[in-house]
Write a protein that holds these residues in place. Structure first.
Motif, mmCIF file in Angstrom:
data_model
loop_
_atom_site.group_PDB
_atom_site.id
_atom_site.type_symbol
_atom_site.label_atom_id
_atom_site.label_comp_id
_atom_site.label_asym_id
_atom_site.label_seq_id
_atom_site.Cartn_x
_atom_site.Cartn_y
_atom_site.Cartn_z
ATOM 1 N N THR A 26 35.541 86.323 73.789
ATOM 2 C CA THR A 26 34.852 85.105 73.918
ATOM 3 C C THR A 26 34.240 84.632 72.299
ATOM 4 O OG1 THR A 26 33.878 85.618 75.885
ATOM 5 C CG2 THR A 26 32.728 83.959 74.945
ATOM 6 N N ALA A 27 33.979 85.665 71.581
ATOM 7 C CA ALA A 27 33.609 85.342 70.187
ATOM 8 C C ALA A 27 34.658 84.905 69.703
ATOM 9 C CB ALA A 27 33.298 86.573 69.567
ATOM 10 N N LEU A 28 36.069 85.427 69.520
ATOM 11 C CA LEU A 28 37.170 84.831 69.022
ATOM 12 C C LEU A 28 37.373 83.456 69.611
ATOM 13 C CD1 LEU A 28 39.833 87.553 69.462
ATOM 14 C CD2 LEU A 28 38.517 87.004 67.109
ATOM 15 N N ARG A 29 37.134 82.876 70.655
ATOM 16 C CA ARG A 29 37.370 81.699 71.420
ATOM 17 C C ARG A 29 36.240 80.561 70.863
ATOM 18 N NH1 ARG A 29 39.925 78.386 72.039
ATOM 19 N NH2 ARG A 29 39.846 77.415 73.998
ATOM 20 N N CYS A 30 35.110 81.462 70.781
ATOM 21 C CA CYS A 30 33.830 80.366 70.309
ATOM 22 C C CYS A 30 34.429 80.163 68.905
ATOM 23 C CB CYS A 30 32.772 81.184 70.308
ATOM 24 S SG CYS A 30 32.164 81.239 72.120
ATOM 25 N N HIS A 31 34.660 81.012 68.054
ATOM 26 C CA HIS A 31 35.009 80.630 66.638
ATOM 27 C C HIS A 31 36.140 79.788 66.361
ATOM 28 C CE1 HIS A 31 35.567 81.680 62.592
ATOM 29 N NE2 HIS A 31 36.982 81.930 62.434
ATOM 30 N N GLU A 32 37.085 79.762 67.034
ATOM 31 C CA GLU A 32 38.361 78.820 67.169
ATOM 32 C C GLU A 32 37.832 77.398 67.469
ATOM 33 O OE1 GLU A 32 41.806 81.475 69.175
ATOM 34 O OE2 GLU A 32 41.415 79.438 70.139
ATOM 35 N N GLU A 33 36.672 77.333 68.307
ATOM 36 C CA GLU A 33 36.245 76.110 68.863
ATOM 37 C C GLU A 33 35.092 75.577 67.669
ATOM 38 O OE1 GLU A 33 37.384 74.011 71.200
ATOM 39 O OE2 GLU A 33 38.751 75.434 71.814
ATOM 40 N N GLY A 34 34.895 76.241 66.695
ATOM 41 C CA GLY A 34 34.094 75.887 65.494
ATOM 42 C C GLY A 34 32.727 76.228 65.786
ATOM 43 N N ALA A 35 32.200 77.312 66.523
ATOM 44 C CA ALA A 35 30.950 77.622 66.279
ATOM 45 C C ALA A 35 30.781 78.791 65.270
ATOM 46 C CB ALA A 35 30.666 78.420 67.775
ATOM 47 N N GLN A 36 29.303 78.799 64.985
ATOM 48 C CA GLN A 36 29.054 79.775 64.041
ATOM 49 C C GLN A 36 28.346 81.179 64.809
ATOM 50 O OE1 GLN A 36 26.563 77.275 61.160
ATOM 51 N NE2 GLN A 36 26.269 79.447 60.246
ATOM 52 N N LEU A 37 28.644 82.222 64.471
ATOM 53 C CA LEU A 37 28.218 83.403 65.447
ATOM 54 C C LEU A 37 27.437 84.247 64.741
ATOM 55 C CD1 LEU A 37 31.638 83.962 67.177
ATOM 56 C CD2 LEU A 37 29.502 82.508 68.165
ATOM 57 N N VAL A 38 26.460 85.040 65.356
ATOM 58 C CA VAL A 38 25.734 86.357 65.251
ATOM 59 C C VAL A 38 26.684 87.331 66.203
ATOM 60 C CG1 VAL A 38 23.684 87.655 65.067
ATOM 61 C CG2 VAL A 38 24.047 85.420 63.755
ATOM 62 N N LEU A 39 26.922 88.633 66.125
ATOM 63 C CA LEU A 39 27.233 89.585 67.072
ATOM 64 C C LEU A 39 26.325 90.568 66.969
ATOM 65 C CD1 LEU A 39 31.103 89.993 65.734
ATOM 66 C CD2 LEU A 39 30.164 88.494 67.358
ATOM 67 N N GLU A 56 34.661 90.489 60.719
ATOM 68 C CA GLU A 56 35.430 89.628 59.564
ATOM 69 C C GLU A 56 36.237 88.529 60.238
ATOM 70 O OE1 GLU A 56 38.928 91.523 57.105
ATOM 71 O OE2 GLU A 56 37.018 93.031 57.246
ATOM 72 N N ALA A 57 36.957 88.683 61.385
ATOM 73 C CA ALA A 57 37.666 87.773 62.142
ATOM 74 C C ALA A 57 37.027 86.422 62.380
ATOM 75 C CB ALA A 57 38.579 88.263 63.343
ATOM 76 N N VAL A 58 35.597 86.423 62.835
ATOM 77 C CA VAL A 58 34.946 85.360 63.102
ATOM 78 C C VAL A 58 33.874 84.945 62.061
ATOM 79 C CG1 VAL A 58 35.372 85.856 65.646
ATOM 80 C CG2 VAL A 58 33.207 86.688 64.647
ATOM 81 N N ASN A 59 33.868 85.922 60.848
ATOM 82 C CA ASN A 59 32.973 85.562 59.656
ATOM 83 C C ASN A 59 31.416 85.488 60.284
ATOM 84 O OD1 ASN A 59 32.158 84.918 57.170
ATOM 85 N ND2 ASN A 59 32.382 82.769 57.398
ATOM 86 N N ALA A 60 31.198 86.491 60.850
ATOM 87 C CA ALA A 60 29.555 86.692 61.492
ATOM 88 C C ALA A 60 29.186 87.973 61.226
ATOM 89 C CB ALA A 60 29.809 86.711 62.823
ATOM 90 N N PRO A 61 27.680 87.915 60.989
ATOM 91 C CA PRO A 61 26.893 89.308 60.605
ATOM 92 C C PRO A 61 26.775 90.054 61.924
ATOM 93 C CG PRO A 61 25.389 87.364 60.678
ATOM 94 C CD PRO A 61 26.909 86.778 60.892
ATOM 95 N N VAL A 62 26.473 91.357 61.837
ATOM 96 C CA VAL A 62 26.377 92.126 63.006
ATOM 97 C C VAL A 62 24.774 92.672 62.832
ATOM 98 C CG1 VAL A 62 27.328 94.171 64.312
ATOM 99 C CG2 VAL A 62 28.820 92.991 62.540
#
Ligand code: NAI
Length: 270
Positions: A26-39, A56-62
């Motif tokens: 889901t994180a990968l798909r959200c990233h593809e759809e333009g979202a910014q994420l925190v994991l 790294e793949a979704v450019n998000a902090p953990v």
């Protein structure tokens, strides 16, 4: 294919353990759809180190957080809102863990101490997350929260053990908090009831392979994959589903409403 459905949206994803995890997909798909994420995940899961690849793949902090610890959750929302420079638009709760299953305790012989922990991690944690966000006013108006569940909340699957009760409780929390958050902030809260999926949590269920093939035979469309579940979650986080709330949404290829299929009849006639 990406549709920019989550452009400008900011979300927290709980529960990506490894690349099979529904949260990971889901994180990968959200990233593809333009979202910014925190994991986020439990500190013990972070020690595996796998999540750094996703980060790294979704450019998000953990940010580590044990979902049963209110201080951890508060820190998580503080760090996430700081990182985003504002409120959170969506949250994925993709967390499950049964201590009695782990310890091979039959449903009729569960240890109640373990059971409390199971219910806390797998169900009341949704309440804890929502309450933390509520008190900090950390979710945007019209935000969206999705938690993953399984049909053992409605029908008996004997080997699903105490997790069946945990899922029923989780769905109850989504409905009840969904009411209050809806009235207060138009935040919507739903559960997605997913087909059996080969992940770490899924494989913990006794006889899981049989479970998967039975569901496959009993679903007109076949079992839904983790990637397809991710697609569905994206739609629920998007503005296209703004009036959907307090629902348990089956994402299972039709399993939930099928009485029997030709494939199962043929198997029985053998
Ligand atoms: P998974 O094992 O990849 O994910 C479970 C996650 O829960 C892990 O990342 C784990 O670290 C996290 N977790 C456990 N204890 C925690 C704690 N104290 N604090 C924070 N995080 C904690 O497995 P999967 O299958 O991706 O599970 C995700 C969700 O999907 C769960 O709610 C599961 O019950 C649900 N689900 C899974 C199905 C399946 O067949 N795999 C079917 C239907 C629903």
């Amino acid at each position: 294919m990406a549709y920019n459905l989550l452009k400008g949206k900011k979300g927290i994803i709980f529960g990506a353990l490894d690349e099979k995890s529904i949260a990971w997909r889901t994180a990968l798909r959200c990233h593809e759809e333009g979202a910014q994420l925190v994991l986020t995940n439990a500190p013990v899961a972070l020690r595996m180190g796998e999540i750094n690849k996703l980060a790294e793949a979704v450019n998000a902090p953990v940010v580590g957080a044990d979902v049963t610890n209110m201080d951890d959750l508060k820190k998580l929302f503080e760090e996430a809102t700081k990182h985003f420079g504002g409120k959170v638009d969506f949250i994925l709760h993709s967390i499950g863990m049964s201590l009695n299953v782990r310890k091979n305790k039959h449903y009729t012989e569960i240890d109640y101490g373990f059971n409390q922990k199971t219910l806390d991690i797998s169900a009341m944690s949704l309440h804890r997350v929502l309450r933390t966000a509520w008190e900090m006013d950390a979710i945007s108006d019209w935000g969206s929260v999705v938690a993953l569940t399984y049909i053992a909340a409605q029908r008996v699957f004997p080997d699903y053990n105490e997790m069946a009760d945990a899922k029923a409780l989780l769905e109850g929390v989504a409905r009840n908090f969904g009411y209050h958050y809806g009235v207060k902030k138009k935040v919507r809260i739903n559960t997605v009831s997913q087909s059996p999926t080969k992940t770490t949590a899924g494989s913990g269920v006794k006889g899981f392979d049989g479970f998967v093939s039975y569901a496959e035979k009993m679903s007109p469309l076949g079992n839904a994959s983790a990637d397809q579940c991710a697609d569905y979650c994206v739609t629920l986080f998007s503005d296209l589903t703004k009036m959907v709330t307090m629902q348990n949404l089956f994402h299972d290829g039709g399993f939930s409403f099928t009485g029997v299929t030709q494939a199962v009849i043929e198997q029985m006639e053998k």
